[in-house]
Design an enzyme around this catalytic site. Structure first.
Site, mmCIF file in Angstrom:
data_model
loop_
_atom_site.group_PDB
_atom_site.id
_atom_site.type_symbol
_atom_site.label_atom_id
_atom_site.label_comp_id
_atom_site.label_asym_id
_atom_site.label_seq_id
_atom_site.Cartn_x
_atom_site.Cartn_y
_atom_site.Cartn_z
ATOM 1 N N ILE A 132 0.737 -1.130 0.187
ATOM 2 C CA ILE A 132 -0.069 0.014 -0.021
ATOM 3 C C ILE A 132 0.887 1.232 0.056
ATOM 4 C CG2 ILE A 132 -0.271 0.347 2.499
ATOM 5 C CD1 ILE A 132 -3.390 0.610 2.031
ATOM 6 N N ASN A 162 11.841 -8.835 6.506
ATOM 7 C CA ASN A 162 12.451 -8.345 7.990
ATOM 8 C C ASN A 162 11.670 -9.289 8.998
ATOM 9 O OD1 ASN A 162 13.346 -6.217 6.373
ATOM 10 N ND2 ASN A 162 11.669 -4.989 6.568
ATOM 11 N N GLN A 170 10.860 -4.843 10.734
ATOM 12 C CA GLN A 170 9.691 -5.398 10.661
ATOM 13 C C GLN A 170 8.397 -4.494 11.447
ATOM 14 O OE1 GLN A 170 9.052 -9.425 12.284
ATOM 15 N NE2 GLN A 170 7.169 -9.657 11.092
ATOM 16 N N HIS A 214 6.169 -11.637 5.790
ATOM 17 C CA HIS A 214 5.893 -10.909 4.340
ATOM 18 C C HIS A 214 7.233 -11.112 3.789
ATOM 19 C CE1 HIS A 214 5.913 -7.849 7.172
ATOM 20 N NE2 HIS A 214 6.495 -7.089 6.271
HETATM 21 P P1 AMP Z 1 7.730 -4.372 7.032
HETATM 22 O O1 AMP Z 1 8.324 -2.992 7.527
HETATM 23 O O2 AMP Z 1 8.902 -5.508 6.447
HETATM 24 O O3 AMP Z 1 6.900 -5.053 8.174
HETATM 25 O O4 AMP Z 1 6.667 -4.151 5.845
HETATM 26 C C1 AMP Z 1 5.413 -4.039 6.061
HETATM 27 C C2 AMP Z 1 4.915 -3.438 4.768
HETATM 28 O O5 AMP Z 1 3.291 -3.606 4.638
HETATM 29 C C3 AMP Z 1 5.176 -2.125 4.453
HETATM 30 O O6 AMP Z 1 5.821 -2.041 3.288
HETATM 31 C C4 AMP Z 1 3.860 -1.416 4.360
HETATM 32 O O7 AMP Z 1 3.484 -0.346 3.440
HETATM 33 C C5 AMP Z 1 2.657 -2.802 3.947
HETATM 34 N N1 AMP Z 1 1.612 -2.531 4.505
HETATM 35 C C6 AMP Z 1 0.973 -2.278 5.562
HETATM 36 N N2 AMP Z 1 -0.458 -2.278 5.560
HETATM 37 C C7 AMP Z 1 -0.595 -2.738 4.463
HETATM 38 C C8 AMP Z 1 -2.075 -3.000 3.672
HETATM 39 N N3 AMP Z 1 -3.196 -2.590 4.218
HETATM 40 N N4 AMP Z 1 -1.913 -3.238 2.606
HETATM 41 C C9 AMP Z 1 -0.890 -3.386 1.715
HETATM 42 N N5 AMP Z 1 0.513 -3.317 2.327
HETATM 43 C C10 AMP Z 1 0.366 -2.898 3.618
#
Ligand code: AMP
Ligand code: ZN
Length: 141
Positions: A31, A86, A93, A99
């Site tokens: 997102i 992460n 993370q 993810h």
């Molecule tokens: P991390 O920092 O590795 O935990 O990455 C989390 C990722 O999730 C970030 O790049 C956010 O932009 C993404 N994210 C958070 N909420 C959503 C959502 N509702 N839909 C899509 N991506 C998301």
């Protein structure tokens, strides 16, 4: 897990721009993409991070990665692609459902930076040998 935002995307109770789905995983658009085509690949089953996954769950997840990466490569023709995952807040993370980021790369100012900063040019071999032996001992246990 009811409170987990990525579980909600899996269930369909909140929207997600899905690009891929099979029995075990989904992939959807991040997102807040750091580059054009930034996609997240997740297991359908809630796992907090890599330490929380079985070998089978990890295999099922990574099995989908080449085809998604290839589709991104064909669609956006990036100069390269980083896969990033992460584990723990110190490592960046922020969402505690495993993810893997697939981040197409275009140029040095495309929004993503990854730089290894080794402290020495050549780490002492005897120390590496000791570190490797300690890790191997755990893996063999
Ligand atoms: P991390 O920092 O590795 O935990 O990455 C989390 C990722 O999730 C970030 O790049 C956010 O932009 C993404 N994210 C958070 N909420 C959503 C959502 N509702 N839909 C899509 N991506 C998301
Ligand atoms: Zn979850």
């Amino acid at each position: 897990m009811a409170s987990c935002i990525f579980c909600k995307i899996v269930e369909g109770s909140i929207p997600g721009e899905k690009v891929y789905e099979d029995e075990h995983v989904i992939a959807f658009m991040d997102i807040m993409p750091v580059t054009k085509g930034h996609v997240l690949l997740i297991p359908k089953k809630h796992c907090e991070n890599l330490y929380d996954m079985t070998e089978e769950e990890a295999a099922n997840l990574f099995k989908a990665a080449p085809k998604i990466a290839t589709a991104l490569k064909e669609e956006f023709q990036p100069a390269g692609m980083n896969l990033l995952q992460n584990n723990g807040s110190f490592a960046g993370q922020t969402v505690y459902h495993f993810h893997m980021h697939l981040i197409p790369r275009y140029d040095k100012s495309d929004g993503f930076q990854l730089e290894f900063q080794p402290k020495v040019e050549q780490f002492p071999t005897d120390v590496l040998t000791e570190l490797a032996a300690n890790i191997k001992q755990r893996l063999d246990a």
